[in-house]
Every structure is written in C-alpha cells, then in structure tokens.
Motif scaffolding. Structure first.
Motif, PDB file in Angstrom:
ATOM      1  N   UNK A   2       0.799  -1.241   0.092  1.00 44.97           N
ATOM      2  CA  UNK A   2       0.121  -0.041  -0.039  1.00 44.97           C
ATOM      3  C   UNK A   2       0.895   1.462   0.115  1.00 44.97           C
ATOM      4  N   UNK A   3       2.051   1.221   0.779  1.00 46.95           N
ATOM      5  CA  UNK A   3       2.427   2.300   0.885  1.00 46.95           C
ATOM      6  C   UNK A   3       3.497   2.772  -0.526  1.00 46.95           C
ATOM      7  N   UNK A   4       3.981   1.467  -1.214  1.00 56.41           N
ATOM      8  CA  UNK A   4       4.525   1.528  -2.377  1.00 56.41           C
ATOM      9  C   UNK A   4       3.494   2.247  -3.391  1.00 56.41           C
ATOM     10  N   UNK A   5       2.270   1.894  -3.487  1.00 54.17           N
ATOM     11  CA  UNK A   5       1.299   2.501  -4.317  1.00 54.17           C
ATOM     12  C   UNK A   5       1.253   3.839  -4.077  1.00 54.17           C
ATOM     13  N   UNK A   6       1.137   4.110  -2.793  1.00 51.42           N
ATOM     14  CA  UNK A   6       0.905   5.664  -2.369  1.00 51.42           C
ATOM     15  C   UNK A   6       2.099   6.729  -2.986  1.00 51.42           C
ATOM     16  N   UNK A   7       3.383   6.087  -2.814  1.00 48.46           N
ATOM     17  CA  UNK A   7       4.458   6.816  -3.167  1.00 48.46           C
ATOM     18  C   UNK A   7       4.291   6.906  -4.772  1.00 48.46           C
ATOM     19  N   UNK A   8       3.951   5.727  -5.447  1.00 49.99           N
ATOM     20  CA  UNK A   8       3.801   6.074  -6.961  1.00 49.99           C
ATOM     21  C   UNK A   8       2.867   7.041  -7.272  1.00 49.99           C
ATOM     22  N   UNK A   9       1.763   6.717  -6.663  1.00 48.39           N
ATOM     23  CA  UNK A   9       0.570   7.738  -6.930  1.00 48.39           C
ATOM     24  C   UNK A   9       0.984   9.078  -6.746  1.00 48.39           C
ATOM     25  N   UNK A  10       1.788   9.340  -5.936  1.00 48.35           N
ATOM     26  CA  UNK A  10       2.025  10.852  -5.407  1.00 48.35           C
ATOM     27  C   UNK A  10       3.332  11.287  -6.661  1.00 48.35           C
ATOM     28  N   UNK A  11       4.260  10.581  -6.696  1.00 45.30           N
ATOM     29  CA  UNK A  11       5.056  10.795  -7.815  1.00 45.30           C
ATOM     30  C   UNK A  11       4.470  11.000  -9.131  1.00 45.30           C
ATOM     31  N   UNK A  12       3.518  10.157  -9.357  1.00 44.06           N
ATOM     32  CA  UNK A  12       2.896  10.239 -10.915  1.00 44.06           C
ATOM     33  C   UNK A  12       2.203  11.391 -11.050  1.00 44.06           C
ATOM     34  N   UNK A  13       1.370  11.745 -10.055  1.00 42.14           N
ATOM     35  CA  UNK A  13       0.554  12.896  -9.980  1.00 42.14           C
ATOM     36  C   UNK A  13       1.531  14.201 -10.045  1.00 42.14           C
ATOM     37  N   UNK A  14       2.747  14.121  -9.296  1.00 41.10           N
ATOM     38  CA  UNK A  14       3.511  15.329  -9.582  1.00 41.10           C
ATOM     39  C   UNK A  14       4.003  15.365 -11.132  1.00 41.10           C
ATOM     40  N   UNK A  15       4.433  14.355 -11.467  1.00 40.78           N
ATOM     41  CA  UNK A  15       4.985  14.242 -12.987  1.00 40.78           C
ATOM     42  C   UNK A  15       3.732  14.804 -13.855  1.00 40.78           C
ATOM     43  N   UNK A  16       2.584  14.490 -13.694  1.00 38.28           N
ATOM     44  CA  UNK A  16       1.374  14.647 -14.624  1.00 38.28           C
ATOM     45  C   UNK A  16       1.003  16.263 -14.530  1.00 38.28           C
ATOM     46  N   UNK A  17       1.023  16.816 -13.059  1.00 40.41           N
ATOM     47  CA  UNK A  17       0.771  18.019 -12.954  1.00 40.41           C
ATOM     48  C   UNK A  17       1.764  18.961 -13.399  1.00 40.41           C
ATOM     49  N   UNK A  18       2.990  18.533 -13.146  1.00 34.49           N
ATOM     50  CA  UNK A  18       4.140  19.319 -13.788  1.00 34.49           C
ATOM     51  C   UNK A  18       4.182  19.578 -15.180  1.00 34.49           C
ATOM     52  N   UNK A  19       3.743  18.440 -15.967  1.00 31.25           N
ATOM     53  CA  UNK A  19       3.603  18.597 -17.504  1.00 31.25           C
ATOM     54  C   UNK A  19       2.405  19.607 -17.898  1.00 31.25           C
ATOM     55  N   UNK A  20       1.383  19.682 -17.319  1.00 28.21           N
ATOM     56  CA  UNK A  20       0.366  20.280 -17.395  1.00 28.21           C
ATOM     57  C   UNK A  20       0.714  21.866 -16.974  1.00 28.21           C
ATOM     58  N   UNK A  21       1.394  21.753 -16.017  1.00 30.72           N
ATOM     59  CA  UNK A  21       1.766  23.119 -15.688  1.00 30.72           C
ATOM     60  C   UNK A  21       2.576  23.779 -16.646  1.00 30.72           C
ATOM     61  N   UNK A  22       3.409  23.172 -17.274  1.00 30.66           N
ATOM     62  CA  UNK A  22       4.153  23.677 -18.120  1.00 30.66           C
ATOM     63  C   UNK A  22       3.569  24.417 -19.184  1.00 30.66           C
ATOM     64  N   UNK A  23       2.310  24.063 -19.585  1.00 29.39           N
ATOM     65  CA  UNK A  23       1.535  24.716 -20.687  1.00 29.39           C
ATOM     66  C   UNK A  23       0.356  25.818 -20.118  1.00 29.39           C
ATOM     67  N   UNK A  24       0.858  26.432 -18.928  1.00 28.71           N
ATOM     68  CA  UNK A  24       0.195  27.586 -18.418  1.00 28.71           C
ATOM     69  C   UNK A  24       0.458  28.627 -19.622  1.00 28.71           C
TER      70      UNK A  24
END
Length: 213
Positions: A2-24
């Motif tokens: 469960x912890x591994x999934x949480x870490x993966x989810x947080x990092x995936x969210x950060x990566x995805x939001x970072x990509x979207x943030x670039x297109x502000x």
C-alpha cells in the motif's frame, strides 16, 4: 504494498501536474516570445530547457527551505515576482514585435536578426525568466504540499517530479514550436510573419493581464 502504491501515486501525480503546469498560458507566452524566432528545434529545446531549469530549480530550493527548515519566502517577494512576470512578458512580446518590424523593413530572415541578439547575451534570458516564474508560482505549490503531504521526504519528492514534468512538457513544446516555425519559414514566409505577430501580441496581452490582476 500500500505504501509503495501511495508513493507511486504521489510521484505520478507530481509528474503529470508538472507537464500540465508547463502549458500555463504565461509559461507558453514567455518561452514562445524568447525562442520561437529562432527557427531551430535544437535552439528551441535549449531555451525551453533553460527556462525549466530556472523554474524547477527555484521550486526545489524553496521546497527544501519550506519543508525541511520551515522557512518560506516573504509574501512581498512573491508578489514582486508576479509583477515581474507581467513586465517580462510585455517586454519580451514587444521586442519580438520590434524584431518582426525590422525583419519586414529590411527583408532579412528572422534567424539573421536573432544571431545578433544571441551574441549580445540573450541566451541566458530563459533561465532568468524561469527563475522569476518559479518564485511567482512557489507560494501556492508549497502551501498545497503543507496541507496534503505530511512527510517532508514525500513532499520534496513531489516537488522534484513536478519540476521534471514541467521540464518534459516545456521541452516538448519548444521542439514543436520551433520545428513548426522552421517549416513555415521555409515554405510560407508570409504566414510565418503572421505567427510571429500573433505570438508577440499574445505575450504582451498575457503580461497585461498579469499586471492587471
């Protein structure tokens, strides 16, 4: 597990939001006005990378001080950076329109006029603009981390992946923009001038909106 999934989810969210943030819109306006005139996808990637390096570097530094040392940037500095973003966009867009006017008057290619600009040291401009954008956008990001992620290591990892995502998004944008510019410059010079005009007006308009708010 469960912890591994949480870490993966947080990092995936950060990566995805970072990509979207670039297109502000303000980010696109800044990088477009700085690199679109080059007409070279390599130069476009280089400029985009420098912007991302400045932007992401500031976020990581602010994240370290905020999450590990409990130190934050004074609100006055963040506000000043936000105002600076608007001024930078207006100046960059205006210079882009001025270069276009000179190009039309002298019938020189856009790349000819930018070689002189680059010799004057404009190559570092994307890095500095990225730093200002990073300072202006650091407040909301760190505030969100403070209320959603309780572990400093996790929060810092999020900031890093967010910055990497922004880098990937902006570099991709820079490559596509300058490749398209190169094609128009070779095949449809008149249309390329229209694109340059639109990008310059876009940067000035976004900068005015930033200052107004």
């Amino acid at each position: 597990m469960g912890t591994e999934l949480t870490v993966f989810g947080v990092l995936s969210l950060g990566l995805g939001l970072g990509v979207l943030h670039a297109f502000d819109l303000d980010h696109l306006a800044a990088v477009s006005s700085l690199s679109a005139r080059e007409g070279s996808w390599k130069r476009g990637v280089h400029y985009s990378f420098l912007w991302s390096l400045g932007h992401g570097g500031v976020l990581v530094i602010v994240g370290v001080f905020s999450l590990l040392l409990q130190m934050t940037l004074p609100e006055s500095i963040v506000v000043l950076a936000e105002q600076a973003v608007g001024i930078i966009l207006i100046v960059a867009g205006s210079l882009m329109l001025w270069r276009l006017l000179l190009t039309l008057r002298t019938k020189k290619s856009v790349s000819d006029t930018t070689v002189v600009t680059d010799k004057n040291g404009a190559g570092s401009a994307p890095l500095l603009v990225g730093v200002v954008h990073g300072v202006a956008g650091s407040g909301p990001l760190i505030a969100m981390l403070a209320v959603t992620l309780y572990e400093p290591a996790m929060a810092l990892a999020y900031v890093v992946t967010f910055s990497v995502g922004a880098l990937l998004g902006m570099v991709t944008f820079g490559q596509l923009l300058c490749s398209g510019q190169r094609f128009l410059l070779d095949a449809y010079p008149a249309l390329n001038h229209c694109v340059q005009l639109s990008l310059g007006c876009f940067a000035v308009g976004i900068g005015a909106v930033w200052l107004a708010h």
